[in-house]
Write an enzyme that holds these catalytic residues in place. Structure first.
Site, PDB file in Angstrom:
ATOM      1  N   ASP A  43       4.507  -0.647  -8.448  1.00  0.00           N
ATOM      2  CA  ASP A  43       4.214   0.223  -9.593  1.00  0.00           C
ATOM      3  C   ASP A  43       4.422   1.688  -9.222  1.00  0.00           C
ATOM      4  OD1 ASP A  43       1.901  -0.261  -7.769  1.00  0.00           O
ATOM      5  OD2 ASP A  43       1.205   1.523  -8.846  1.00  0.00           O
TER       6      ASP A  43
ATOM      7  N   ASP B 299       0.858  -1.192   0.000  1.00  0.00           N
ATOM      8  CA  ASP B 299       0.000   0.000   0.000  1.00  0.00           C
ATOM      9  C   ASP B 299       0.893   1.241   0.000  1.00  0.00           C
ATOM     10  OD1 ASP B 299      -2.308  -1.503   0.039  1.00  0.00           O
ATOM     11  OD2 ASP B 299      -2.434  -1.533   2.227  1.00  0.00           O
TER      12      ASP B 299
HETATM   13  C1  LIG Z   1      -1.896  -3.344  -2.673  1.00  0.00           C
HETATM   14  S1  LIG Z   1      -2.142  -4.846  -1.857  1.00  0.00           S
HETATM   15  C2  LIG Z   1      -1.040  -5.978  -2.683  1.00  0.00           C
HETATM   16  C3  LIG Z   1      -1.405  -7.408  -2.455  1.00  0.00           C
HETATM   17  C4  LIG Z   1      -0.503  -8.449  -3.156  1.00  0.00           C
HETATM   18  N1  LIG Z   1       0.855  -8.387  -2.675  1.00  0.00           N
HETATM   19  C5  LIG Z   1      -0.543  -8.251  -4.652  1.00  0.00           C
HETATM   20  O1  LIG Z   1       0.507  -7.884  -5.214  1.00  0.00           O
HETATM   21  O2  LIG Z   1      -1.608  -8.492  -5.234  1.00  0.00           O
HETATM   22  C6  LIG Z   1      -1.286  -4.574  -0.300  1.00  0.00           C
HETATM   23  C7  LIG Z   1      -1.609  -5.635   0.738  1.00  0.00           C
HETATM   24  O3  LIG Z   1      -0.828  -5.405   1.898  1.00  0.00           O
HETATM   25  C8  LIG Z   1      -1.627  -5.662   3.042  1.00  0.00           C
HETATM   26  N2  LIG Z   1      -1.032  -4.910   4.161  1.00  0.00           N
HETATM   27  C9  LIG Z   1      -1.057  -3.562   4.345  1.00  0.00           C
HETATM   28  N3  LIG Z   1      -0.389  -3.242   5.462  1.00  0.00           N
HETATM   29  C10 LIG Z   1       0.081  -4.400   5.994  1.00  0.00           C
HETATM   30  C11 LIG Z   1       0.832  -4.715   7.155  1.00  0.00           C
HETATM   31  N4  LIG Z   1       1.239  -3.764   8.010  1.00  0.00           N
HETATM   32  N5  LIG Z   1       1.129  -6.007   7.400  1.00  0.00           N
HETATM   33  C12 LIG Z   1       0.704  -6.986   6.557  1.00  0.00           C
HETATM   34  N6  LIG Z   1      -0.023  -6.742   5.443  1.00  0.00           N
HETATM   35  C13 LIG Z   1      -0.323  -5.473   5.159  1.00  0.00           C
HETATM   36  C14 LIG Z   1      -3.018  -5.194   2.641  1.00  0.00           C
HETATM   37  O4  LIG Z   1      -4.039  -5.793   3.409  1.00  0.00           O
HETATM   38  C15 LIG Z   1      -3.069  -5.619   1.179  1.00  0.00           C
HETATM   39  O5  LIG Z   1      -3.608  -6.916   1.008  1.00  0.00           O
END
Ligand SMILES: C[S@@+](CC[C@H](N)C(=O)[O-])C[C@H]1O[C@@H](n2cnc3c(N)ncnc32)[C@H](O)[C@@H]1O
Length: 323
Positions: free
Chosen positions: A141, A105
């Site tokens: 990205d 994120d």
């Molecule tokens: C933009 S998505 C990308 C998901 C996957 N890696 C992909 O490329 O399709 C970012 C993911 O990171 C998770 N996330 C955000 N902060 C996090 C944290 N502190 N610890 C673990 N996961 C986290 C979110 O829930 C989300 O599923």
């Protein structure tokens, strides 16, 4: 396999988490989303490495679990936690071969960069948990987050930044990789290799004790005038924790009550129950309940302390403190 925080040891060695494959490389994926990366990436090794996946989304956890099961990847542990908590509390020093972060994120708004995962303190923590020769792999990205992460790695003083290599093909097949590719966006890739392995300490976290006497507790007597209806929501703060006593419920089965507490320690939050139960000699036992799988942290001990302090303010006399 899905692990709750209470299923882990602190720290937890590969020999315990993967008893049948302890000697394989160990890969941590942060924010695995719907879990597409690991089945692709695991296939590029002669034998699937040990995998630990951490996510904060419960829906993603279930989707990824189904995917890994369908792919027959047994030596894989998934957990729903903030990554920082898992890496700090659970991963032993010098244990991981790779930490993979795909499309994290980006928190693009001004003033939100403190929510980003890849900041200098995380790189320092990662360097302490990676083996010599290990690496953090970032694929994203997002131009600005990419520059930011490379800058923070440099700032940590313990990571060398390499942006010359291609991302693993599996990182370009995740849900977000495909989403951005469909929009015509490319992906940046960086490998961060530790140049030093600082000893970032684990916390003082322990599992819920097996011995009843080791569970945070207090013994006290209540005045005959004790009136549970006096309870009001209240907040107590310590150096690294905040405890909010949310409510007090009367037990229908036992002589006593249960307090519901919200405990916040950095990124870790726990909802815990603290029982107040009458004993045979007429005194009361204030004790952390096992329900919900709490782990023992300074904040959880403080929750038992906060219930005890409230009862004292209502006239209780404390005979013993075990928290
Ligand atoms: C933009 S998505 C990308 C998901 C996957 N890696 C992909 O490329 O399709 C970012 C993911 O990171 C998770 N996330 C955000 N902060 C996090 C944290 N502190 N610890 C673990 N996961 C986290 C979110 O829930 C989300 O599923």
């Amino acid at each position: 396999m899905i692990f709750r925080l209470s299923d882990f040891r602190f720290p937890d060695p590969a020999e315990r988490l993967y008893p049948e494959t302890p000697d394989r490389p160990w890969v941590l994926e942060v924010g695995f989303g719907d879990g597409r990366f690991w089945p692709h990436f695991a296939r590029t090794f002669p034998q699937p490495p040990n995998y630990l996946g951490v996510e904060i989304s419960g829906v993603s956890l279930l989707k990824a679990h189904r995917r890994l099961k369908a792919a027959g990847l047994g030596n894989a542990v998934l957990t729903k936690l903030p990554a920082d908590v898992l890496v700090r509390e659970v991963i032993p020093h010098g244990a991981l071969d790779l930490i993979v972060v795909n499309f994290p994120d980006p928190w693009p708004k001004a003033g939100h960069t403190e929510h980003r995962l890849l900041r200098a303190p995380f790189f320092e923590l990662a360097a302490s948990r990676l083996k010599p020769g290990g690496a953090v792999l970032l694929t994203t990205d997002h131009d600005e987050y990419f520059e930011f992460a490379c800058g923070e790695a440099g700032k940590s003083g313990v990571m060398a930044v390499d942006t010359a290599q291609e991302p693993p093909p599996a990182a370009l097949e995740t849900k977000y990789a495909l989403k951005w590719r469909d929009l015509g966006l490319g992906a940046h890739h960086a490998r961060f290799r530790p140049t030093a392995h600082p000893q970032v300490p684990h916390g003082t976290t322990t599992p819920y004790p097996e011995l009843e006497t080791d569970v945070p507790h207090a013994v006290l007597t209540l005045p005959v005038s004790f009136e549970p209806a006096h309870f009001a929501k209240q907040t107590t703060r310590g150096q690294n924790w905040t405890v909010v006593l949310l409510d007090l419920y009367s037990s229908l089965r036992r002589d006593g009550w249960v307090a519901l507490a919200h405990v916040v320690e950095g990124e870790l939050t726990q909802e815990v129950l603290v029982g107040i139960t009458r004993r045979e000699d007429g005194s009361y036992l204030v004790r952390l309940a096992k329900f919900g799988g709490p782990i023992i942290t300074p904040g959880v001990k403080a929750a038992v302390g906060a219930v005890t302090a409230w009862l004292e303010s209502e006239g209780a006399e404390v005979r013993h403190r075990g928290y």
